[in-house]
Design an enzyme around this catalytic site. Sequence first.
Site, PDB file in Angstrom:
ATOM      1  N   GLY A   9       0.913  -1.099   0.081  1.00  0.00           N
ATOM      2  CA  GLY A   9       0.193  -0.169   0.019  1.00  0.00           C
ATOM      3  C   GLY A   9       0.983   1.268   0.047  1.00  0.00           C
ATOM      4  N   ALA A  10       1.926   1.286  -0.829  1.00  0.00           N
ATOM      5  CA  ALA A  10       2.812   2.365  -0.809  1.00  0.00           C
ATOM      6  C   ALA A  10       2.582   3.473  -1.987  1.00  0.00           C
ATOM      7  CB  ALA A  10       4.427   1.855  -0.743  1.00  0.00           C
ATOM      8  N   SER A  11       1.631   3.199  -2.712  1.00  0.00           N
ATOM      9  CA  SER A  11       1.339   4.274  -3.852  1.00  0.00           C
ATOM     10  C   SER A  11       0.888   5.553  -3.335  1.00  0.00           C
ATOM     11  CB  SER A  11       0.169   3.659  -4.794  1.00  0.00           C
ATOM     12  OG  SER A  11      -0.888   3.341  -3.989  1.00  0.00           O
ATOM     13  N   ARG A  12       0.455   5.727  -1.888  1.00  0.00           N
ATOM     14  CA  ARG A  12       0.140   7.068  -1.624  1.00  0.00           C
ATOM     15  C   ARG A  12       0.086   6.769  -0.027  1.00  0.00           C
ATOM     16  NH1 ARG A  12      -5.799   6.270  -1.408  1.00  0.00           N
ATOM     17  NH2 ARG A  12      -6.270   4.065  -2.199  1.00  0.00           N
ATOM     18  N   VAL A  61      -3.193  -7.652  -1.602  1.00  0.00           N
ATOM     19  CA  VAL A  61      -2.722  -8.610  -0.379  1.00  0.00           C
ATOM     20  C   VAL A  61      -3.715  -9.490   0.219  1.00  0.00           C
ATOM     21  CG1 VAL A  61      -1.118  -6.855   0.201  1.00  0.00           C
ATOM     22  CG2 VAL A  61      -3.144  -6.761   1.308  1.00  0.00           C
ATOM     23  N   ASN A  87       1.584  -2.269   5.330  1.00  0.00           N
ATOM     24  CA  ASN A  87       0.530  -0.970   5.483  1.00  0.00           C
ATOM     25  C   ASN A  87      -0.700  -0.851   4.787  1.00  0.00           C
ATOM     26  OD1 ASN A  87       0.656   2.280   5.700  1.00  0.00           O
ATOM     27  ND2 ASN A  87       0.539   1.580   3.444  1.00  0.00           N
ATOM     28  N   SER A 139      -3.971   0.554  14.251  1.00  0.00           N
ATOM     29  CA  SER A 139      -4.644   1.772  14.429  1.00  0.00           C
ATOM     30  C   SER A 139      -5.192   1.972  16.001  1.00  0.00           C
ATOM     31  CB  SER A 139      -5.784   1.955  13.772  1.00  0.00           C
ATOM     32  OG  SER A 139      -6.791   3.042  14.028  1.00  0.00           O
ATOM     33  N   TYR A 152     -13.175  -2.167  10.717  1.00  0.00           N
ATOM     34  CA  TYR A 152     -11.784  -1.742  10.883  1.00  0.00           C
ATOM     35  C   TYR A 152     -11.250  -1.977  12.234  1.00  0.00           C
ATOM     36  CZ  TYR A 152      -8.262   1.610  10.048  1.00  0.00           C
ATOM     37  OH  TYR A 152      -6.851   2.362  10.018  1.00  0.00           O
ATOM     38  N   ALA A 154     -11.943  -4.103  14.402  1.00  0.00           N
ATOM     39  CA  ALA A 154     -11.683  -5.565  14.571  1.00  0.00           C
ATOM     40  C   ALA A 154     -10.447  -6.102  13.759  1.00  0.00           C
ATOM     41  CB  ALA A 154     -12.980  -6.396  14.123  1.00  0.00           C
ATOM     42  N   LYS A 156      -7.899  -4.413  13.005  1.00  0.00           N
ATOM     43  CA  LYS A 156      -6.605  -3.683  13.420  1.00  0.00           C
ATOM     44  C   LYS A 156      -6.409  -4.250  14.740  1.00  0.00           C
ATOM     45  CE  LYS A 156      -5.730  -0.799  10.248  1.00  0.00           C
ATOM     46  NZ  LYS A 156      -4.415  -1.117   9.313  1.00  0.00           N
TER      47      LYS A 156
HETATM   48  P1  NAP Z   1      -4.587   5.430   1.850  1.00  0.00           P
HETATM   49  O1  NAP Z   1      -3.982   6.815   1.973  1.00  0.00           O
HETATM   50  O2  NAP Z   1      -6.163   5.006   1.836  1.00  0.00           O
HETATM   51  O3  NAP Z   1      -3.674   4.348   1.128  1.00  0.00           O
HETATM   52  C1  NAP Z   1      -4.084   2.920   1.008  1.00  0.00           C
HETATM   53  C2  NAP Z   1      -2.996   2.252   0.431  1.00  0.00           C
HETATM   54  O4  NAP Z   1      -3.234   0.926   0.530  1.00  0.00           O
HETATM   55  C3  NAP Z   1      -2.926   2.597  -1.217  1.00  0.00           C
HETATM   56  O5  NAP Z   1      -1.652   2.442  -1.439  1.00  0.00           O
HETATM   57  C4  NAP Z   1      -3.702   1.285  -1.608  1.00  0.00           C
HETATM   58  O6  NAP Z   1      -3.335   1.228  -2.966  1.00  0.00           O
HETATM   59  C5  NAP Z   1      -3.336   0.449  -0.497  1.00  0.00           C
HETATM   60  N1  NAP Z   1      -4.234  -1.000  -0.687  1.00  0.00           N
HETATM   61  C6  NAP Z   1      -5.657  -0.759  -0.381  1.00  0.00           C
HETATM   62  N2  NAP Z   1      -5.976  -2.090  -0.325  1.00  0.00           N
HETATM   63  C7  NAP Z   1      -4.919  -2.972  -1.036  1.00  0.00           C
HETATM   64  C8  NAP Z   1      -4.640  -4.304  -1.221  1.00  0.00           C
HETATM   65  N3  NAP Z   1      -6.129  -5.181  -0.786  1.00  0.00           N
HETATM   66  N4  NAP Z   1      -3.966  -4.841  -1.581  1.00  0.00           N
HETATM   67  C9  NAP Z   1      -2.706  -4.047  -1.730  1.00  0.00           C
HETATM   68  N5  NAP Z   1      -2.852  -2.672  -1.607  1.00  0.00           N
HETATM   69  C10 NAP Z   1      -3.908  -2.195  -1.170  1.00  0.00           C
HETATM   70  O7  NAP Z   1      -4.186   4.997   3.395  1.00  0.00           O
HETATM   71  P2  NAP Z   1      -3.226   5.456   4.678  1.00  0.00           P
HETATM   72  O8  NAP Z   1      -4.034   6.543   5.461  1.00  0.00           O
HETATM   73  O9  NAP Z   1      -1.983   5.798   4.195  1.00  0.00           O
HETATM   74  O10 NAP Z   1      -3.302   4.138   5.666  1.00  0.00           O
HETATM   75  C11 NAP Z   1      -2.062   3.441   5.388  1.00  0.00           C
HETATM   76  C12 NAP Z   1      -2.217   2.210   6.689  1.00  0.00           C
HETATM   77  O11 NAP Z   1      -2.269   3.088   7.844  1.00  0.00           O
HETATM   78  C13 NAP Z   1      -3.567   1.467   6.749  1.00  0.00           C
HETATM   79  O12 NAP Z   1      -3.282   0.211   7.304  1.00  0.00           O
HETATM   80  C14 NAP Z   1      -4.459   2.449   7.679  1.00  0.00           C
HETATM   81  O13 NAP Z   1      -5.458   1.446   8.238  1.00  0.00           O
HETATM   82  C15 NAP Z   1      -3.438   2.569   8.626  1.00  0.00           C
HETATM   83  N6  NAP Z   1      -4.054   3.735   9.478  1.00  0.00           N
HETATM   84  C16 NAP Z   1      -4.243   5.109   8.687  1.00  0.00           C
HETATM   85  C17 NAP Z   1      -4.720   6.116   9.695  1.00  0.00           C
HETATM   86  C18 NAP Z   1      -5.042   7.435   8.956  1.00  0.00           C
HETATM   87  O14 NAP Z   1      -5.321   8.374   9.789  1.00  0.00           O
HETATM   88  N7  NAP Z   1      -4.666   7.719   7.806  1.00  0.00           N
HETATM   89  C19 NAP Z   1      -5.100   6.083  11.125  1.00  0.00           C
HETATM   90  C20 NAP Z   1      -4.692   4.834  11.631  1.00  0.00           C
HETATM   91  C21 NAP Z   1      -4.197   3.636  10.828  1.00  0.00           C
HETATM   92  P3  NAP Z   1      -4.182   1.665  -4.266  1.00  0.00           P
HETATM   93  O15 NAP Z   1      -3.665   3.148  -4.252  1.00  0.00           O
HETATM   94  O16 NAP Z   1      -3.703   0.898  -5.682  1.00  0.00           O
HETATM   95  O17 NAP Z   1      -5.800   1.847  -3.938  1.00  0.00           O
END
Ligand code: NAP
Length: 244
Positions: A9-12, A61, A87, A139, A152, A154, A156
């Site tokens: 999940g490292a595209s963004r 994944v 991630n 999380s 979510y 559950a 995490k």
């Molecule tokens: P995000 O900006 O929505 O990015 C999600 C990333 O995961 C994207 O690269 C997406 O790829 C990839 N992805 C989603 N489903 C996938 C799958 N089945 N297989 C492979 N790649 C997948 O998320 P984020 O906010 O950076 O969050 C990253 C992590 O931190 C997550 O685990 C999230 O639960 C955790 N987190 C985030 C927050 C927050 O406030 N942002 C808080 C607590 C925990 P595409 O671009 O191709 O869709």
Amino acid sequence: MSKLAIVTGASRGIGAAIAKRLAAESCDIVVNCISSVEKAEAVAAECRDMGVNACAMAWDVADYDACKRAVQQIQKSMGTPEILVNNAGITQDGLLIRMKPEQFDRVIRACLTGTFHMTSLVGAQMLRARKGHIVNLASVSGIAGNAGQANYAAAKAGVIGLTKTAAKELGSRGITVNAIAPGFVETDMTADLPETVQEEAKKRISLGRFGKAEEIAQLAAFLASDKASYITGQVIAADGGMAL
Ligand code: NAP
């Protein structure tokens, strides 16, 4: 020789920041995504600009066979990963009594089952190499629960149990497994929250603001480094003091 890191999940968002942070620390990087291939390619290009080897690879994944194919291909072309950052994750919020079973399953599969798939496949390679660092994104919702996020929270909470178990199973071969529990971080995942919800949330955060992806990335890079060699099975909150 450079260490190889797989960041799912490292595209963004947080994953992209972690990939770039690890590249800045001279790691070769596999930038995974599920569908945003162009964005993943751009992150890999930024990593290469820092002088490391990096490639973008799309796979889901949640799909065990796809993970297996990807992990085999990475081993063949880039070697054994020394770092795995689980991630990738999604949210699909809704109140418990209205949540559709598919909505529950989808989030569990992306966040929890995906982390299991990658940890078991890459963990096997790390066991043979007798070294490695695994960092899982949990999380604060997985620690404290969160209304509207039964799926979510559950998933995490499951990631936290998986982290501790993997730390116990892999520790004797020198492999560390830790989790980060972010609070609110500025990414696409939180961008759609209504302004009022964001303002209310900030009132509960001691530092009074959302975190930045780079702030999570610094912690991930620390846990993935030999500086954290005696830390394993831990869940480190990075939430600006929200869970206090
Ligand atoms: P995000 O900006 O929505 O990015 C999600 C990333 O995961 C994207 O690269 C997406 O790829 C990839 N992805 C989603 N489903 C996938 C799958 N089945 N297989 C492979 N790649 C997948 O998320 P984020 O906010 O950076 O969050 C990253 C992590 O931190 C997550 O685990 C999230 O639960 C955790 N987190 C985030 C927050 C927050 O406030 N942002 C808080 C607590 C925990 P595409 O671009 O191709 O869709």
